[in-house]
Design an enzyme around this catalytic site. Structure first.
Site: not given
Ligand code: GRF
Length: 215
Positions: A13, A111, A144
């Protein structure tokens, strides 16, 4: 706004944000991880605050005071770097509530499920074992309350296929995440999405529907 991205894992991401041209000022990790390499390669400042160094009161398990110390260290770093917007992207530590009272509503999280469904770290596994045929991802204002569903900014849907494994489903979810997360951050940075207004509205429905449709 000065943006920091919080990471613990593969950082895909984060990579999508950087490729999109999102101005990331700082990448903070709670463990050594691939995301730190991605940040360094892109020339972004990195901080590694290894959370294992903060589990001193019990030896292993994280107690509230460890969480508090770790959170205090993070807040200090953010202050030093004048960060006022945080995007969590696969950050595995749950921070002390002081963090949220300090920065709210300027903390965003992604999420891998359609909140309020499947909260917690096993969201993708849980969606796979349920009878549902649809899951997705949610971008929301973090508080939180872990995986708080009150302030949803955007959601994207992903079908669950009959032959899906944890890996194939999660990868399809992440493909969607990499598509929407940079766009949402760009809108926040430009002021098109107003986080204070979302909190004041305190109701996810109409706003998130509008945003999701336009993605
Ligand atoms: C994603 O699926 C996000 O929704 C979750 O952790 C994952 C992170 O993936 N919270 P990356 O490290 O960005 O590949």
């Amino acid at each position: 706004m000065k943006l920091a991205v919080f990471v613990s894992g593969s950082g895909t991401n984060l990579e999508a944000m950087l490729d999109f041209g999102i101005p990331v000022s700082l990448v903070l990790a709670d463990r050594d991880c691939e995301a730190l390499n991605i940040a360094s390669t892109a020339g972004v400042a990195t901080i590694l605050l290894d959370r294992r160094h903060y589990s001193y009161s019990s030896g292993q398990k994280w107690l509230d005071e460890d969480r508090k110390e770790f959170t205090k260290a993070i807040l200090g770093m953010l202050k030093r770097h004048e960060i006022n917007l945080i995007a969590m992207a696969g950050f595995f530590s749950i921070l002390h509530q002081e963090f949220f009272s300090h920065s709210r509503p300027h903390i965003i999280n992604i999420h891998p499920a359609l909140l309020p469904e499947y909260k917690g770290q096993f969201a993708v596994r849980d969606s796979l074992t349920a009878s549902n045929k649809l899951t997705g991802s949610t971008i929301h204002i973090a508080t939180e309350i872990v995986d708080d569903d009150r302030y949803i900014i955007a959601q994207t849907k992903v079908p669950i296929l009959t032959n899906d494994t944890l890996e194939t489903l999660w990868e399809r979810i992440k493909t969607e995440e990499r598509r929407i997360y940079p766009k949402i951050l760009q809108s926040i940075l430009s002021g098109d999405i107003n986080l204070d207004a979302i909190v004041q509205r305190g109701n996810k429905s109409s706003f998130s529907d509008k945003i999701s449709e336009s993605l």
